[in-house]
Design a protein around this motif. Structure first.
Motif, PDB file in Angstrom:
ATOM      1  N   UNK A 333     -62.986 -19.289  -2.682  1.00 24.52           N
ATOM      2  CA  UNK A 333     -61.581 -19.282  -3.094  1.00 24.52           C
ATOM      3  C   UNK A 333     -61.098 -20.699  -3.417  1.00 24.52           C
ATOM      4  N   UNK A 334     -61.664 -21.673  -2.750  1.00 22.74           N
ATOM      5  CA  UNK A 334     -61.342 -23.083  -3.011  1.00 22.74           C
ATOM      6  C   UNK A 334     -61.827 -23.510  -4.401  1.00 22.74           C
ATOM      7  N   UNK A 335     -62.832 -22.797  -4.915  1.00 19.01           N
ATOM      8  CA  UNK A 335     -63.368 -23.142  -6.215  1.00 19.01           C
ATOM      9  C   UNK A 335     -64.754 -23.747  -6.173  1.00 19.01           C
ATOM     10  N   UNK A 336     -65.359 -23.812  -4.977  1.00 24.24           N
ATOM     11  CA  UNK A 336     -66.730 -24.282  -4.885  1.00 24.24           C
ATOM     12  C   UNK A 336     -67.633 -23.331  -5.679  1.00 24.24           C
ATOM     13  N   UNK A 337     -68.710 -23.877  -6.217  1.00 23.33           N
ATOM     14  CA  UNK A 337     -69.555 -23.107  -7.123  1.00 23.33           C
ATOM     15  C   UNK A 337     -70.897 -22.750  -6.492  1.00 23.33           C
ATOM     16  N   UNK A 338     -71.485 -21.618  -6.888  1.00 25.87           N
ATOM     17  CA  UNK A 338     -72.848 -21.301  -6.441  1.00 25.87           C
ATOM     18  C   UNK A 338     -73.838 -22.392  -6.832  1.00 25.87           C
ATOM     19  N   UNK A 339     -73.678 -22.924  -8.049  1.00 23.03           N
ATOM     20  CA  UNK A 339     -74.576 -23.977  -8.514  1.00 23.03           C
ATOM     21  C   UNK A 339     -74.475 -25.211  -7.619  1.00 23.03           C
ATOM     22  N   UNK A 340     -73.243 -25.510  -7.164  1.00 23.61           N
ATOM     23  CA  UNK A 340     -73.049 -26.658  -6.281  1.00 23.61           C
ATOM     24  C   UNK A 340     -73.726 -26.464  -4.944  1.00 23.61           C
ATOM     25  N   UNK A 366     -70.454 -30.449  -5.807  1.00 18.71           N
ATOM     26  CA  UNK A 366     -69.461 -29.657  -6.526  1.00 18.71           C
ATOM     27  C   UNK A 366     -68.937 -30.419  -7.743  1.00 18.71           C
ATOM     28  N   UNK A 367     -68.677 -31.706  -7.573  1.00 19.33           N
ATOM     29  CA  UNK A 367     -68.214 -32.510  -8.714  1.00 19.33           C
ATOM     30  C   UNK A 367     -69.242 -32.488  -9.840  1.00 19.33           C
ATOM     31  N   UNK A 368     -70.519 -32.662  -9.477  1.00 16.20           N
ATOM     32  CA  UNK A 368     -71.560 -32.734 -10.498  1.00 16.20           C
ATOM     33  C   UNK A 368     -71.663 -31.429 -11.287  1.00 16.20           C
ATOM     34  N   UNK A 553     -62.354 -21.944 -13.571  1.00 16.52           N
ATOM     35  CA  UNK A 553     -62.280 -23.327 -13.088  1.00 16.52           C
ATOM     36  C   UNK A 553     -62.031 -24.298 -14.231  1.00 16.52           C
ATOM     37  N   UNK A 554     -61.280 -25.353 -13.926  1.00 16.04           N
ATOM     38  CA  UNK A 554     -60.948 -26.370 -14.912  1.00 16.04           C
ATOM     39  C   UNK A 554     -60.947 -27.748 -14.261  1.00 16.04           C
ATOM     40  N   UNK A 555     -61.146 -28.747 -15.118  1.00 12.99           N
ATOM     41  CA  UNK A 555     -60.797 -30.103 -14.699  1.00 12.99           C
ATOM     42  C   UNK A 555     -59.397 -30.392 -15.208  1.00 12.99           C
ATOM     43  N   UNK A 556     -58.471 -30.658 -14.288  1.00 12.88           N
ATOM     44  CA  UNK A 556     -57.159 -31.155 -14.674  1.00 12.88           C
ATOM     45  C   UNK A 556     -57.332 -32.653 -14.872  1.00 12.88           C
ATOM     46  N   UNK A 557     -57.174 -33.111 -16.108  1.00 10.51           N
ATOM     47  CA  UNK A 557     -57.476 -34.496 -16.446  1.00 10.51           C
ATOM     48  C   UNK A 557     -56.731 -35.455 -15.518  1.00 10.51           C
ATOM     49  N   UNK A 558     -57.473 -36.425 -15.013  1.00 12.82           N
ATOM     50  CA  UNK A 558     -57.002 -37.461 -14.085  1.00 12.82           C
ATOM     51  C   UNK A 558     -56.891 -36.988 -12.646  1.00 12.82           C
ATOM     52  N   UNK A 559     -56.810 -35.671 -12.406  1.00  8.81           N
ATOM     53  CA  UNK A 559     -56.482 -35.184 -11.067  1.00  8.81           C
ATOM     54  C   UNK A 559     -57.667 -34.621 -10.288  1.00  8.81           C
ATOM     55  N   UNK A 560     -58.577 -33.957 -10.944  1.00 14.71           N
ATOM     56  CA  UNK A 560     -59.665 -33.323 -10.219  1.00 14.71           C
ATOM     57  C   UNK A 560     -59.975 -31.950 -10.773  1.00 14.71           C
ATOM     58  N   UNK A 561     -60.677 -31.171  -9.966  1.00 17.67           N
ATOM     59  CA  UNK A 561     -61.112 -29.838 -10.385  1.00 17.67           C
ATOM     60  C   UNK A 561     -60.283 -28.782  -9.655  1.00 17.67           C
ATOM     61  N   UNK A 562     -59.860 -27.780 -10.419  1.00 13.56           N
ATOM     62  CA  UNK A 562     -58.961 -26.753  -9.905  1.00 13.56           C
ATOM     63  C   UNK A 562     -59.475 -25.376 -10.315  1.00 13.56           C
ATOM     64  N   UNK A 563     -59.088 -24.379  -9.533  1.00 12.59           N
ATOM     65  CA  UNK A 563     -59.504 -23.004  -9.796  1.00 12.59           C
ATOM     66  C   UNK A 563     -58.295 -22.092  -9.691  1.00 12.59           C
TER      67      UNK A 563
END
Length: 588
Positions: A333-340, A366-368, A553-563
């Motif tokens: 729910x936080x947005x962590x990924x299976x790939x991560x 997760x970032x990668x 999931x998206x990257x909000x530019x400058x802020x981080x990753x959001x779901x």
């Protein structure tokens, strides 16, 4: 479900060396597999096993899986995948009091979400330990008849008193040498509901003087009048886990039974049970072998089931799927990924030595993966109005932003620009500090994907707080046009058009604990809670985000990753959770 083989060499994993040694030596080539779990006679009638190895993931369905389970899932299913084997999804449901279908469903969902499945060679390998109760009972009768087990009628207190200590041997039960026929009769009476809970139990007869306390005649069956989620009221006696586990492995033809280190002292009993039953012809060689690895110790989290229950029941979190929880339903729910998670398992490797893994390693994984997969969008989290005074009222125009800067094939999207925009409050300072290159009176910046603007002042409320920033734009400087580079500026800020923006709830999640080792020493782990682990804000987002689907999931530019929250988002009204910031903010 895709299970691509690992392309990059994983970190140190001694279990791979064991598997490769067994394959090279042909340790398990003689195995036969009848298509379903069964005893020696059942498998003898089958074909040579098409699986080179068999592993298993055997959770007890009495709770939600957490990050530590993710490591075990990736390990067991990953080994089977990489060595042309099968990993069994087995529910170790031998305890009738704590198991529920809700947990069964959540566990299968989590394993599949992580990218693994149990269908192989045209068969499903989803199993329940409770389906083996008939064999477990038959095996127990054999142990009694062969002199390897007996019915003990001591009380629990008496058994504790005679068990001994780490330095003193135990004492034999007064019932240890009762005739096998008498133990067999009593065991059948236990099965037939003729005795109350605690009246007696079945113990293995091994060695009360063994330096390994686990071999001092361990219990293998007890009376328990409880309805089982799978077998109902068929049984009023149930096997102990340490007895049931090796039998489950053997019936399923498991080759490599991989456990965490706390089961290392149980391995001699694991082997003892299997060898005794093989001697009686109930099981066939080669028998499963147990191997232990260090469980996951992760900073800034607690993985103890008791502590997680306390967090939920005492409402320090909103539930098992709270995005701050280390449960897989929470991290999903936080947005962590299976790939991560799979990348994390590869990076930390597998060893026999206990160690602590820094939480930032998981976040970096997760970032990668998100940096690779997440499309970019614009969000203003702390909005303040910016008015372009010389831009025509009622007019708007299209600017174009790439969906992913490293993936031009994903194209660009339209970002409308108008006279009134939302910008971040931190992007304006009336009296700039040294090295500040964003908006302040007289300074020029570029509106990302748009024009160069010059700040000309601001409006304030009665308390002196800035409410509106004013600027003018230079029409010849639009991004993507020949004049874009005609004026050089140092600042570049993001924005969204106020008339087109989507006002959304955004939840800024952080680590649940502020200390790396919650509760270390004599501290109460609850005293280490991070009181700022979630902040709920109203943000201004670009219009395209209004159509985000749950778990997108998206990257909000400058802020981080959001779901987009998978639970609270509705059609046309997504709620966003921050998964992870762009950079680690916890480095000391």
């Amino acid at each position: 479900m895709s299970e691509e083989k690992t392309t990059n060499a994983p970190a140190s994993n001694f279990l791979r060396n064991i598997v490769e040694r067994d394959l090279a030596q042909g340790t398990y080539v003689s195995r036969r597999w009848a298509g379903t779990p069964g005893d020696a006679a059942h498998h003898a009638a089958g074909e040579p096993d098409p699986a080179k190895i068999r592993t298993r993931f055997p959770p007890e369905p009495n709770g939600y899986l957490h990050i530590g389970h993710a490591k075990s899932i990736c390990l067991n299913f990953g080994l089977a995948r990489d060595y042309d084997g099968v990993c069994h999804m087995r529910f170790d449901d031998t305890n009738p009091e704590k198991e529920e279908q809700e947990y069964v469903d959540s566990i299968t969902d989590a394993v599949q979400w992580l990218g693994f499945g149990w269908d192989k060679f045209g068969k499903s390998h989803l199993y329940y330990a409770s389906n083996y109760f008939d064999f477990m009972y038959r095996a127990a009768e054999y142990l009694i008849e062969s002199g390897h087990a007996y019915i003990d009628q001591q009380s629990a207190e008496e058994m504790r008193a005679t068990r001994g200590t780490l330095t003193e041997p135990g004492k034999n039960s007064p019932w240890r040498d009762r005739p096998a026929e008498e133990s067999l009769r009593l065991f059948r009476e236990m099965r037939d509901d003729k005795h109350p809970d605690g009246a007696m139990l079945l113990r293995a007869k091994i060695d009360m003087a063994s330096p390994n306390i686990n071999l001092r005649d361990p219990a293998i069956y007890r009376i328990k009048h409880a309805t089982h989620h799978n077998t109902g009221d068929k049984w009023c006696i149930y096997p102990m886990y340490t007895y049931a586990h090796p039998l489950e492995d053997a019936l399923e033809g498991v080759t490599h039974s991989i456990c965490t280190l706390e089961f290392e002292d149980q391995r001699p009993f694991y082997d003892w049970v299997l060898e005794r039953l093989a001697e009686g012809g109930l099981l066939a060689h080669p028998l499963p072998k147990q191997y232990e690895f260090a469980r996951l110790n992760l900073t800034y989290v607690v993985l103890s089931k008791r502590k997680l229950i306390d967090l939920v029941e005492d409402q320090y979190v909103s539930g098992w799927d709270d995005p701050r929880m280390p449960t897989l339903v929470g991290t999903r729910r936080r947005g962590y990924t299976p790939e991560g998670f799979r990348l994390f398992a590869d990076r930390i490797g597998v060893s026999k030595a206990d160690s602590w893994i820094e939480y930032t390693i998981l976040e970096d994984c997760m970032r990668d993966t998100l940096n690779e997969s997440a499309e970019r969008r614009i969000a203003v989290l702390d909005p303040i109005k910016l008015v372009i005074d010389n831009y025509p009222e009622g007019q708007s125009e299209d600017c174009f932003a790439p969906n992913h800067p490293q993936k031009p094939e994903l194209g660009k999207r339209v970002v409308p620009l108008s006279r009134e925009l939302w910008i971040e409050r931190e992007d304006f300072m009336e009296e700039p500090s040294k090295g500040y290159f964003r908006l302040f009176p007289g300074n020029k910046v570029r509106l990302r994907y748009g024009y160069v603007v010059e700040c000309i002042g601001c409006e304030k409320d009665v308390d002196g707080n800035v409410t509106v920033v004013h600027c003018t734009y230079l029409p010849e400087t639009k991004s993507g046009t020949p004049g874009a580079d005609s004026i050089k500026v140092k600042g570049n800020i993001h924005w969204v058009s106020a008339p087109h923006a989507y006002t959304a709830e955004v939840r800024l999640y952080d680590r649940l604990f502020q200390e790396a080792n919650p509760g270390a020493g004599d501290r109460n782990y609850l005293d280490d809670l991070n009181r700022d682990s979630v902040k709920i804000i109203s943000a201004q987002l670009e219009a395209a985000l209004k159509d985000a689907k749950p778990e997108e999931r998206f990257q909000f530019e400058r802020h981080g990753y959001f779901v987009a929250d998978r639970k609270d988002s509705t059609e046309g009204k997504p709620v966003f959770n921050r998964t992870v910031t762009l950079r680690d903010a916890w480095q000391k």
